[in-house]
Design an enzyme around this catalytic site. Structure first.
Site, PDB file in Angstrom:
ATOM      1  N   ASP A  76       0.853  -1.188   0.000  1.00  6.12           N
ATOM      2  CA  ASP A  76       0.000   0.000   0.000  1.00  6.12           C
ATOM      3  C   ASP A  76       0.884   1.232   0.000  1.00  6.12           C
ATOM      4  O   ASP A  76       1.026   1.936   0.997  1.00  6.12           O
ATOM      5  CB  ASP A  76      -0.946  -0.002   1.206  1.00  6.12           C
ATOM      6  CG  ASP A  76      -2.069   1.035   1.067  1.00  6.12           C
ATOM      7  OD1 ASP A  76      -2.098   1.725   0.026  1.00  6.12           O
ATOM      8  OD2 ASP A  76      -2.892   1.148   1.978  1.00  6.12           O
ATOM      9  N   CYS A  79       0.325   4.763   1.878  1.00  7.52           N
ATOM     10  CA  CYS A  79      -0.636   4.698   2.974  1.00  7.52           C
ATOM     11  C   CYS A  79      -0.218   5.732   4.021  1.00  7.52           C
ATOM     12  O   CYS A  79       0.974   5.910   4.283  1.00  7.52           O
ATOM     13  CB  CYS A  79      -0.661   3.300   3.579  1.00  7.52           C
ATOM     14  SG  CYS A  79      -1.920   3.086   4.854  1.00  7.52           S
ATOM     15  N   HIS A 183      -7.436   7.589   7.386  1.00 12.17           N
ATOM     16  CA  HIS A 183      -6.303   6.672   7.210  1.00 12.17           C
ATOM     17  C   HIS A 183      -6.560   5.873   5.942  1.00 12.17           C
ATOM     18  O   HIS A 183      -7.484   5.068   5.875  1.00 12.17           O
ATOM     19  CB  HIS A 183      -6.192   5.722   8.411  1.00 12.17           C
ATOM     20  CG  HIS A 183      -5.122   4.683   8.259  1.00 12.17           C
ATOM     21  ND1 HIS A 183      -5.191   3.439   8.846  1.00 12.17           N
ATOM     22  CD2 HIS A 183      -3.941   4.706   7.589  1.00 12.17           C
ATOM     23  CE1 HIS A 183      -4.111   2.747   8.552  1.00 12.17           C
ATOM     24  NE2 HIS A 183      -3.341   3.493   7.783  1.00 12.17           N
ATOM     25  N   HIS A 336       3.921   4.551  13.201  1.00 11.89           N
ATOM     26  CA  HIS A 336       2.814   5.012  12.347  1.00 11.89           C
ATOM     27  C   HIS A 336       1.468   4.752  12.996  1.00 11.89           C
ATOM     28  O   HIS A 336       0.433   5.087  12.434  1.00 11.89           O
ATOM     29  CB  HIS A 336       2.877   4.352  10.975  1.00 11.89           C
ATOM     30  CG  HIS A 336       2.326   2.960  10.901  1.00 11.89           C
ATOM     31  ND1 HIS A 336       2.671   1.953  11.791  1.00 11.89           N
ATOM     32  CD2 HIS A 336       1.450   2.392  10.031  1.00 11.89           C
ATOM     33  CE1 HIS A 336       2.027   0.839  11.458  1.00 11.89           C
ATOM     34  NE2 HIS A 336       1.286   1.072  10.411  1.00 11.89           N
TER      35      HIS A 336
END
Length: 411
Positions: A76, A79, A183, A336
């Site tokens: 991803d 992201c 997110h 994160h």
């Protein structure tokens, strides 16, 4: 923070946890493999939310000399997090009655209806400056014809949430003010780019008789090679797409909030503040310890001195707006998020959907989710304690704002 080395590693592994008992054995093994690679600069860094990933731990940071590793960026690409605050008091609007329940129920319901989640996408093309720019510079991408269709397909995914741990949350800070947090990443776009170039890297490493074992899934591309340059082009496009994707969703939620405020709370004057949009899955050329190196952050947030970022917990938990402290040993990085304590499968085995729903109701959290059968995958109990994570990285970031989930939309 503790340091780990073995007789096989070429550099140490620095881990922002108390000791080895706090990290999964498989996660540590992945980090020690990274530390054996000949092109790693200085050391491998693991953030306090670290856990096992594909090839490289999530919550991992490496600086590589003249190479880039697709699986050290992840599937991803781009992201990350977006956030905007307001001066709207949650207490002033939360229980207002609308035609669809409370104000919060209407807000969450409208977001779920208007922003595609999971595998869904828009039925018509959406405006997307990142893809327009790519189409205008198509010569940069023509050497990878297998991926060109992604540019056209991306217009239908711009402004969509996806699934898994991606979310849109309405949050309340410690002063009672409403905030919006998103997110999400590059959707299918980034996954296709990663899978394509990870396969190329693996095949080339075999041809070159690379000493990196295939089962480590750490195939690399020299950044001056045709393949390396192409990956960087596509990765940067995925980053731009992911950034804009979050911005589009954030604006869509603001538009819905504006409409509801105008209709149900017209006397409240408000404004938006503290806009943040940051990645936590990417690689970038940076200067660290007297060298220009490709810093790979896989589930890690850049935290330069004074830089604002967002570190989410889990739905029903706390999240933080933070300011970076510019710690060189972490290559100016931080966690994160909270990091998974249980895999999605194990979370489903350990917790029931009913338990999670009861927990969210007890906390006054409004949930927007089409299929609640798999809600336990994203239970707050499936994640590490965000406050412990923050305690373990006091030398990396300082908390600026603490936020609690009030409403959440999940894929």
């Amino acid at each position: 923070m503790f340091v780990k080395m073995t007789d096989k590693t070429k550099v140490p592994v620095k881990i922002w946890l108390k000791d080895e008992s706090c990290i999964e054995a498989e996660c540590l093994e992945q980090a020690l493999r990274l530390a054996q690679l000949p092109f790693i600069h200085k050391w491998v860094s693991l953030m306090p939310d670290t856990h096992t990933g594909m090839g490289m731990p999530i919550g991992g940071v490496i600086a590589a000399k003249n190479v880039i590793i697709p699986n050290a960026v992840g599937v991803d690409i781009g992201c990350g997090m977006a956030f905007v605050g307001t001066n709207i008091k949650i207490a002033d609007i939360k229980e207002l009655v609308t035609g669809s329940g409370t104000f919060m129920q209407s807000l969450i319901g409208d977001v779920l209806r208007n922003i595609p989640v999971g595998f869904n996408k828009h039925k018509s093309k959406q405006p997307c400056a990142a893809l327009d720019k790519a189409a205008a510079e198509i010569e940069k991408y023509n050497q990878t014809p297998e991926l060109l269709d992604l540019i056209g397909q991306g217009y239908y995914q711009a402004g969509t949430l996806g699934g898994g741990n991606h979310f849109i949350e309405i949050q309340e800070d410690d002063e009672g003010f409403l905030g919006i947090m998103v997110h999400s990443g590059s959707r299918n776009f980034g996954k296709q780019v990663c899978d394509h170039f990870a396969k190329i890297a693996s095949d080339l490493n075999v041809q070159w008789h690379s000493q990196v074992p295939q089962d480590w899934r750490l195939g690399f591309l020299p950044t001056d090679s045709t393949e390396g340059k192409q990956y960087i082009n596509w990765m940067n496009l995925a980053l731009d797409f992911a950034y804009e994707n979050r911005a589009l969703m954030l604006q869509a939620v603001q538009d819905i909030l504006d409409r509801l405020m105008k209709k149900h709370a017209p006397k409240i004057k408000y404004q938006y503040t503290d806009l943040i949009n940051c990645h936590h899955n990417y690689a970038a050329l940076e200067h660290h310890y007297d060298a220009n190196v490709w810093v790979h952050r896989k589930g890690a947030t850049r935290a330069r001195l004074g830089e604002r970022a967002v570190i989410p917990g889990a739905m029903g938990s706390y999240s933080y707006v933070v300011e970076g402290l510019g710690e060189p040993a972490s290559f100016c990085s931080s966690s994160h998020g909270a990091g998974r304590q249980y895999s999605r499968k194990k979370a489903m085995e350990k917790f029931t959907a009913e338990q999670v729903m009861v927990d969210l109701k007890a906390q006054g959290v409004t949930l927007g989710k089409n299929n609640k059968a798999d809600v336990a995958e994203e239970s707050r109990f499936a994640y590490k304690n965000i406050d412990e994570v923050m305690e373990n990285q006091k030398d990396l970031v300082k908390a600026v704002k603490r936020l609690k989930t009030v409403g959440v939309v999940k894929g």
